[in-house]
Scaffold this motif. Structure first.
Motif, PDB file in Angstrom:
ATOM      1  N   GLY A 159      23.207 -16.044 -42.342  1.00  0.00           N
ATOM      2  CA  GLY A 159      23.353 -16.908 -41.173  1.00  0.00           C
ATOM      3  C   GLY A 159      22.596 -16.304 -40.006  1.00  0.00           C
ATOM      4  O   GLY A 159      21.829 -15.358 -40.152  1.00  0.00           O
ATOM      5  N   ARG A 160      22.824 -16.848 -38.850  1.00  0.00           N
ATOM      6  CA  ARG A 160      22.109 -16.410 -37.645  1.00  0.00           C
ATOM      7  C   ARG A 160      22.856 -15.247 -37.007  1.00  0.00           C
ATOM      8  O   ARG A 160      24.044 -15.348 -36.685  1.00  0.00           O
ATOM      9  N   LEU A 161      22.161 -14.148 -36.813  1.00  0.00           N
ATOM     10  CA  LEU A 161      22.740 -12.960 -36.190  1.00  0.00           C
ATOM     11  C   LEU A 161      22.661 -13.072 -34.671  1.00  0.00           C
ATOM     12  O   LEU A 161      21.918 -13.906 -34.136  1.00  0.00           O
ATOM     13  N   PRO A 162      23.423 -12.244 -33.942  1.00  0.00           N
ATOM     14  CA  PRO A 162      23.420 -12.319 -32.473  1.00  0.00           C
ATOM     15  C   PRO A 162      22.042 -12.164 -31.848  1.00  0.00           C
ATOM     16  O   PRO A 162      21.783 -12.708 -30.765  1.00  0.00           O
ATOM     17  N   ASP A 163      21.139 -11.420 -32.524  1.00  0.00           N
ATOM     18  CA  ASP A 163      19.806 -11.238 -31.943  1.00  0.00           C
ATOM     19  C   ASP A 163      18.826 -12.332 -32.359  1.00  0.00           C
ATOM     20  O   ASP A 163      17.625 -12.248 -32.066  1.00  0.00           O
ATOM     21  N   GLY A 164      19.329 -13.365 -33.047  1.00  0.00           N
ATOM     22  CA  GLY A 164      18.490 -14.488 -33.415  1.00  0.00           C
ATOM     23  C   GLY A 164      17.887 -14.402 -34.799  1.00  0.00           C
ATOM     24  O   GLY A 164      17.364 -15.400 -35.313  1.00  0.00           O
ATOM     25  N   ARG A 165      17.944 -13.218 -35.419  1.00  0.00           N
ATOM     26  CA  ARG A 165      17.407 -13.080 -36.772  1.00  0.00           C
ATOM     27  C   ARG A 165      18.364 -13.695 -37.789  1.00  0.00           C
ATOM     28  O   ARG A 165      19.545 -13.921 -37.511  1.00  0.00           O
ATOM     29  N   THR A 166      17.855 -13.956 -38.993  1.00  0.00           N
ATOM     30  CA  THR A 166      18.690 -14.380 -40.104  1.00  0.00           C
ATOM     31  C   THR A 166      19.088 -13.146 -40.905  1.00  0.00           C
ATOM     32  O   THR A 166      18.239 -12.307 -41.223  1.00  0.00           O
TER      33      THR A 166
END
Length: 293
Positions: A159-166
């Motif tokens: 899913g989407r991590l807090p820093d925007g990465r998957t």
């Protein structure tokens, strides 16, 4: 120490949400109570436990108890903190609690860590285990058969991590990996990569190691053990142990608590020594690539 190894949970007392029994959180049909004595959970001295054992054990407490919201009966008692040293008073109390828990069929989850503590990390850990078990109970953790695709485990859901990465949204160490990058940019560590390994002893707990190179020749190292007594966390306990060790590394990085570093050569020697005990490990040792780090 005497233990009858019974699964008779009739000895377990329903824990009420009233009468001073604070509820830390309610989640997925379960209530979590902090700091419960064994006498709050067990109805009197069970068979196979001596009066002296019960007198001492009944006064001992667990950091958290997860109970069914419907019945109030304990699902698991949880401890988080330093591993008791052999021969210590803490180790004696631990053995007494284990004897009583075994006698009444009380499941116990014990997290051993020099850094992690119930007050700071307990709520997140308990929530994680409740969610992981619910996910596995829903069928996602059942092995595939035939041409069916291998199911995705709770730890590996993307899913989407807090820093925007998957990435793996249920990786407890994700924030530590971000903190390591920040520390590297700030010049506080020599390498932004958080490394680790995990094993499971055939006759003991699962264990996870995690480390970051603060200097080229010295590492900040954390080790965490996960012991499941009559309980399953819903995820591989060894991987959970490594993730929790990574959480501990992150705490120390954010607090700039980078004393007690381990020389890089010494850490490599410890990994090599661990690899040589592969016959004592469930599934062997899968981290030979780290032996030449």
């Amino acid at each position: 120490m005497t233990s009858i190894g019974s699964d008779d949970r009739g000895w377990l007392r329903a824990v009420s949400a009233e009468g001073g029994h604070d509820t830390l959180l309610s989640r997925a049909g379960q209530r979590v109570h902090p700091n419960r004595r064994l006498s709050d959970l067990v109805q009197g001295r069970p068979p196979g436990v001596t009066g002296s054992q019960w007198s001492s054990a009944s006064r001992a407490s667990f950091d958290f108890v997860v109970c069914s919201a419907e019945t109030g009966r304990a699902i698991v008692a949880v401890e988080i903190g330093p591993v008791a040293s052999a021969g210590s008073a803490e180790k004696r109390v631990e053995r007494l609690k284990d004897a009583v828990s075994e006698a009444v069929g009380l499941p116990v989850l014990r997290i051993g860590s020099a850094t992690l503590r119930a007050a700071e990390h307990g709520r997140r850990l308990v929530e994680y285990v409740i969610d992981a078990r619910a996910y596995a109970a829903g069928g996602a953790g059942v092995a595939a058969s035939g041409d069916e695709p291998e199911p995705v485990g709770f730890r590996d859901i993307l899913g989407r991590l807090p820093d925007g990465r998957t990435g793996a949204v249920n990786d407890l160490g994700a924030l530590t990996r971000a903190a390591a990058v920040d520390a590297y940019v700030a010049g506080r560590v020599a390498d932004p990569i958080v490394r680790g390994l995990h094993v499971r002893w055939a006759d003991g707990p699962a264990q996870g190691w995690s480390w970051v190179h603060v200097r080229p020749d010295a590492c900040l190292v954390e080790r965490v053990s996960v012991t499941e007594h009559r309980f399953s966390c819903g995820v591989d306990p060894a991987r959970l142990a490594e993730d929790l060790a990574t959480v501990a590394v992150g705490d120390r990085l954010r607090q700039n608590a980078v004393a007690d570093l381990v020389p890089r050569a010494e850490l490599t020697a410890q990994i090599v020594a661990l690899s040589r005990r592969h016959d004592e490990l469930v599934g062997g040792f899968a981290f030979d690539h780290l032996c030449a780090d």
